[in-house]
Design a protein around this motif. Structure first.
Motif, short mmCIF file in Angstrom:
data_model
loop_
_atom_site.label_atom_id
_atom_site.label_comp_id
_atom_site.label_asym_id
_atom_site.label_seq_id
_atom_site.Cartn_x
_atom_site.Cartn_y
_atom_site.Cartn_z
N THR A 155 0.85 -1.19 0.00
CA THR A 155 0.00 0.00 0.00
C THR A 155 0.89 1.24 0.00
OG1 THR A 155 -0.11 0.28 2.40
CG2 THR A 155 -1.68 -1.27 1.40
N VAL A 156 0.28 2.39 -0.21
CA VAL A 156 1.03 3.65 -0.19
C VAL A 156 1.70 3.85 1.17
CG1 VAL A 156 0.82 6.16 -0.35
CG2 VAL A 156 -0.44 4.71 -1.95
N ALA A 157 1.09 3.33 2.24
CA ALA A 157 1.69 3.46 3.57
C ALA A 157 3.00 2.71 3.69
CB ALA A 157 0.70 2.96 4.63
N ASP A 158 3.29 1.78 2.77
CA ASP A 158 4.53 1.02 2.79
C ASP A 158 5.66 1.73 2.04
OD1 ASP A 158 3.44 -1.25 4.17
OD2 ASP A 158 2.46 -1.83 2.30
N LEU A 159 5.41 2.91 1.51
CA LEU A 159 6.43 3.63 0.75
C LEU A 159 7.61 3.97 1.65
CD1 LEU A 159 7.14 4.92 -1.98
CD2 LEU A 159 6.06 7.01 -1.17
N ALA A 160 8.80 3.50 1.27
CA ALA A 160 10.00 3.75 2.06
C ALA A 160 10.80 4.92 1.55
CB ALA A 160 10.89 2.49 2.09
N ALA A 176 9.80 9.71 -11.74
CA ALA A 176 9.72 9.39 -10.31
C ALA A 176 10.25 7.98 -10.06
CB ALA A 176 8.29 9.49 -9.81
N ALA A 177 10.94 7.81 -8.94
CA ALA A 177 11.42 6.51 -8.49
C ALA A 177 10.87 6.25 -7.10
CB ALA A 177 12.95 6.47 -8.47
N LEU A 178 10.30 5.07 -6.88
CA LEU A 178 9.68 4.76 -5.61
C LEU A 178 10.03 3.34 -5.18
CD1 LEU A 178 7.24 5.97 -7.76
CD2 LEU A 178 6.31 6.58 -5.54
N MET A 179 10.11 3.13 -3.87
CA MET A 179 10.31 1.78 -3.34
C MET A 179 9.42 1.57 -2.14
SD MET A 179 13.80 -0.23 -2.35
CE MET A 179 13.75 -2.01 -2.04
N PHE A 180 8.66 0.48 -2.17
CA PHE A 180 7.77 0.10 -1.08
C PHE A 180 8.37 -1.12 -0.37
CE2 PHE A 180 5.47 2.00 -4.53
CZ PHE A 180 4.50 2.80 -3.94
N LEU A 181 8.33 -1.11 0.95
CA LEU A 181 8.84 -2.22 1.75
C LEU A 181 7.73 -2.71 2.69
CD1 LEU A 181 12.35 -0.86 2.77
CD2 LEU A 181 11.86 -2.60 1.05
#
Length: 273
Positions: free
Chosen positions: A101-106, A115-120
């Motif tokens: 989820t968006v809340a997991d965005l690190a 844009a570069a994004l990483m979720f954990l």
């Protein structure tokens, strides 16, 4: 006192909010050594582009990074980064991506229309590159632990492990690099042969960067530094790990990356910060 640390005018905030915010900021900046004011689980570096937010944002000068914007907390993504996060999680149908989820965005980095994004999450990651050029349809690339069995390892091949690398052109162009770092790493940069330095955003045991004008045969390298500013790792950006000829061993001497050899280096533990 440095006026760059002043929050928005008090008339724009509830009574007493400005004083509390400023005191909190100064306290946390003193508690964390090094140039980065505060390390958060959600860390957003907006390298370029104006943005409109409804919360307080602090700017600070850094000769290597230019002016950066630091948002307080997971609910304070810029509108474009929040849209990018939602798009990323909507791509593909891998179970790992579906459960993030968006809340997991690190970590998330935005430069212009890239844009570069990483979720954990507790057991997997989702790394994502989204490109939204003007007057064109957006496109993106992703990587997840579903595709990458090395994610299950508790060890990294040295201080840095690149998990996703994309480029807008076959020989480079704009590139996105995303990965994870050990606790020793305080700063990661993309260094090109002409001296151009592009800083990555490092947070939560992850890093992400967007670099422009990068040539695949131009000697671009990922360089990592510790808190003292000492270089602790350097590796070619475009060369896959299995082509580097390196091997890494755990404390028991077991090879966890690469092929056994006489010059294996220590693997480094990874954990979410």
């Amino acid at each position: 006192m440095n006026e760059l640390l002043d929050p928005p005018a008090e008339r724009d905030l509830p009574a007493g909010r400005a004083v509390r915010m400023r005191a909190r900021l100064m306290t946390e900046m003193r508690a964390v050594p090094g140039p980065a004011p505060v390390r958060r689980r959600i860390a957003v570096a907006l390298v370029a582009a104006a943005m409109v937010v409804t919360v307080a944002v602090v700017t600070w000068p850094d000769p290597d990074r230019g002016t950066q914007l630091l948002a307080f907390g997971p609910d304070e993504l810029s509108p474009t980064l929040r849209q990018s996060a939602e798009r990323c999680l909507a791509l593909g149908d891998e179970p790992g991506r579906a459960s993030a989820t968006v809340a997991d965005l690190a970590v998330a980095v935005e430069q212009g229309d890239h844009a570069a994004l990483m979720f954990l999450t507790d057991d997997h990651y989702v790394a994502c590159d989204l490109w939204d050029p003007a007057h064109q349809s957006w496109s993106g690339g992703t990587a997840t632990s579903v595709d990458d069995p090395t994610w299950r390892k508790a060890w990294l091949p040295g201080p840095v492990q690149r998990l996703l690398l994309t480029s807008t052109d076959p020989d480079g162009g704009e590139v996105v690099a995303i990965g994870r770092v050990s606790a020793r790493v305080h700063r990661v940069v993309l260094q090109q042969a002409d001296g151009t330095i592009t800083p990555a955003r490092v947070a939560g045991g992850a890093f992400g960067l967007v670099g422009a004008g990068v040539s695949e045969d131009g000697g671009a390298e990922l360089v990592a530094y510790d808190r003292a500013g000492v270089e602790i790792d350097r590796r070619p950006l475009f060369t896959p790990f299995d082509k580097l000829g390196r091997c890494y061993v755990d404390p028991a001497g077991a090879v966890v990356y690469g092929d056994p050899g006489p010059t294996c280096q220590p693997a480094e533990p990874w954990h979410r910060r």
